[in-house]
Write an enzyme that holds these catalytic residues in place. Structure first.
Site, PDB file in Angstrom:
ATOM      1  N   ASP A 205       3.733  -4.436  50.334  1.00 56.30           N
ATOM      2  CA  ASP A 205       3.952  -4.196  48.907  1.00 56.30           C
ATOM      3  C   ASP A 205       5.156  -3.297  48.690  1.00 56.30           C
ATOM      4  O   ASP A 205       5.988  -3.546  47.835  1.00 56.30           O
ATOM      5  CB  ASP A 205       2.705  -3.620  48.226  1.00 56.30           C
ATOM      6  CG  ASP A 205       2.177  -2.345  48.872  1.00 56.30           C
ATOM      7  OD1 ASP A 205       2.678  -1.936  49.943  1.00 56.30           O
ATOM      8  OD2 ASP A 205       1.232  -1.756  48.316  1.00 56.30           O
TER       9      ASP A 205
ATOM     10  N   ASP B 155       8.617   2.687  51.765  1.00 59.47           N
ATOM     11  CA  ASP B 155       9.292   3.914  51.319  1.00 59.47           C
ATOM     12  C   ASP B 155       9.801   4.692  52.527  1.00 59.47           C
ATOM     13  O   ASP B 155      10.965   4.627  52.835  1.00 59.47           O
ATOM     14  CB  ASP B 155       8.440   4.733  50.341  1.00 59.47           C
ATOM     15  CG  ASP B 155       7.022   4.979  50.808  1.00 59.47           C
ATOM     16  OD1 ASP B 155       6.739   4.923  52.009  1.00 59.47           O
ATOM     17  OD2 ASP B 155       6.195   5.248  49.935  1.00 59.47           O
TER      18      ASP B 155
END
Length: 179
Positions: free
Chosen positions: A103, A106
């Site tokens: 998804d 980071d």
């Protein structure tokens, strides 16, 4: 723009569903071209990638397979920095073209751990496909071949992403508002 309350935080619309769908379709078209004739195995990372994986798979037109793996590295709104494999991979991936569906990337620590783990199983290739990437937050060097969108380093929720297990069902992506 709408505002939603999830637990103790307010979130505002950041990326509408229509834009998300357009970006997912564009990534799927690239994968369809690049993986033509290769029967890739998609590995969707649960829980967050399930909505992205479902929408992406509906746009994939080449023969392929999908399976799921569950890793954890978040607690609340902050990364713990530790990745724990919760549910492993049962498929034989040796000599397979594997595409990890995530998804959001980071720090990249979760993805690095997953690539290292998969590499011991001798796949033909490993590719990263993510809905979102936060380039300024990356801590490791990753080859993210398929990124639907680049976003700033802000906490988001919706479209499968959660805040303390809430908000995954939101159709749009929302950004946390100022406290």
């Amino acid at each position: 723009m709408s505002i939603v309350q999830i637990k103790d935080k307010k979130f505002k619309t950041s990326i509408p569903e229509s834009e998300i769908k357009k970006c997912v379709k564009a990534v799927a078209e690239r994968i369809n071209r690049d993986m033509e004739g290769k029967n890739p195995l998609f590995l969707a990372v649960l829980n967050g990638a399930f909505v992205f994986a479902a929408d992406l798979m509906r746009e994939i037109t080449i023969p392929c397979e999908i399976s799921f793996v569950k890793l954890a590295s978040y607690q609340g709104i902050a990364s713990t920095g530790k990745v724990t494999e919760v549910i492993g991979i049962n498929e034989d991936i040796s000599n397979r073209n594997v595409i990890i569906l995530e998804d959001i990337v980071d720090t990249g620590l979760t993805m690095k751990r997953m690539i290292e783990s998969l590499g011991t199983r001798h796949p033909a290739s490993i590719h990263i496909c993510t809905l979102l990437v936060k380039p300024e937050k990356l801590q490791v060097d990753l080859n993210i071949e398929y990124a639907a969108m680049k976003i700033p380093n802000e906490f988001i929720v919706g479209y499968g992403l959660d805040y303390d297990q809430q908000g995954r069902n939101l159709r749009d992506i929302y950004t946390v508002t100022e406290e």
